[in-house]
Motif scaffolding. Structure first.
Motif, PDB file in Angstrom:
ATOM      1  N   SER A   1       0.844  -1.191   0.000  1.00  0.00           N
ATOM      2  CA  SER A   1       0.000   0.000   0.000  1.00  0.00           C
ATOM      3  C   SER A   1       0.876   1.236   0.000  1.00  0.00           C
ATOM      4  N   VAL A   2       0.583   2.156  -0.897  1.00  0.00           N
ATOM      5  CA  VAL A   2       1.336   3.401  -0.989  1.00  0.00           C
ATOM      6  C   VAL A   2       0.373   4.557  -1.220  1.00  0.00           C
ATOM      7  N   GLN A   3       0.863   5.751  -0.943  1.00  0.00           N
ATOM      8  CA  GLN A   3       0.089   6.948  -1.224  1.00  0.00           C
ATOM      9  C   GLN A   3       0.261   7.353  -2.683  1.00  0.00           C
ATOM     10  N   PRO A   4      -0.693   8.093  -3.218  1.00  0.00           N
ATOM     11  CA  PRO A   4      -0.529   8.604  -4.585  1.00  0.00           C
ATOM     12  C   PRO A   4       0.794   9.351  -4.729  1.00  0.00           C
ATOM     13  N   GLY A   5       1.457   9.097  -5.842  1.00  0.00           N
ATOM     14  CA  GLY A   5       2.766   9.678  -6.092  1.00  0.00           C
ATOM     15  C   GLY A   5       3.921   8.815  -5.630  1.00  0.00           C
TER      16      GLY A   5
ATOM     17  N   GLN B   1       9.108  -1.607 -12.148  1.00  0.00           N
ATOM     18  CA  GLN B   1       9.295  -0.415 -11.337  1.00  0.00           C
ATOM     19  C   GLN B   1       8.126   0.520 -11.604  1.00  0.00           C
ATOM     20  N   MET B   2       7.411   0.873 -10.567  1.00  0.00           N
ATOM     21  CA  MET B   2       6.212   1.706 -10.712  1.00  0.00           C
ATOM     22  C   MET B   2       6.408   3.005  -9.938  1.00  0.00           C
ATOM     23  N   ASN B   3       6.447   4.092 -10.657  1.00  0.00           N
ATOM     24  CA  ASN B   3       6.623   5.418 -10.058  1.00  0.00           C
ATOM     25  C   ASN B   3       5.371   6.256 -10.284  1.00  0.00           C
ATOM     26  N   SER B   4       5.269   7.329  -9.542  1.00  0.00           N
ATOM     27  CA  SER B   4       4.135   8.263  -9.679  1.00  0.00           C
ATOM     28  C   SER B   4       2.805   7.509  -9.682  1.00  0.00           C
ATOM     29  N   LEU B   5       2.669   6.635  -8.714  1.00  0.00           N
ATOM     30  CA  LEU B   5       1.479   5.783  -8.670  1.00  0.00           C
ATOM     31  C   LEU B   5       0.213   6.594  -8.447  1.00  0.00           C
ATOM     32  N   LYS B   6      -0.864   6.131  -9.069  1.00  0.00           N
ATOM     33  CA  LYS B   6      -2.170   6.771  -8.993  1.00  0.00           C
ATOM     34  C   LYS B   6      -3.189   5.791  -8.400  1.00  0.00           C
TER      35      LYS B   6
END
Length: 116
Positions: free
Chosen positions: A11-15, A82-87
């Protein structure tokens, strides 16, 4: 037997960023293209990224271009995402896939949740 084991979800925050891994066994990994798919609740499974057997060519669904990077380490029998700037719309179960002798093989999947 062919096995694909994913890891790295969470779980991550947006971005935020995450790196998924998929470790393969039971076949000659370096000879096969690999794919990452995802499936969100209530939606169809979607091809996210593709990489050729040698890593020389990659392709992405439009919605992740510029944010996600697929790569592989044939010495480690592992493909990465690799997943960056997640939405929030990236929230899904992510699975790796190999097609061997016209048969699809799947990992068990790893959950990615993007939420504030």
């Amino acid at each position: 037997q062919v096995q694909l084991v994913e890891s790295g979800g969470g779980s991550v925050q947006p971005g935020g960023s995450l790196r998924l891994s998929c470790t393969a066994s039971g076949f000659t990994f370096s000879k096969y293209a690999m794919r990452w798919y995802r499936q969100a609740p209530g939606k169809e499974r979607e091809l996210v990224a593709f990489i050729t057997f040698d890593g020389g060519h990659t392709n992405y669904v439009d919605s992740v271009k510029g944010r996600f990077t697929i790569s592989r380490d044939n010495g480690k029998n592992t493909v990465y995402l690799q997943m960056n700037s997640l939405k929030p719309e990236d929230t899904a179960v992510y699975c790796c896939n190999a097609v061997i002798s016209s048969k699809d093989y799947w990992g068990q999947g790893t959950q990615v949740t993007v939420s504030s």
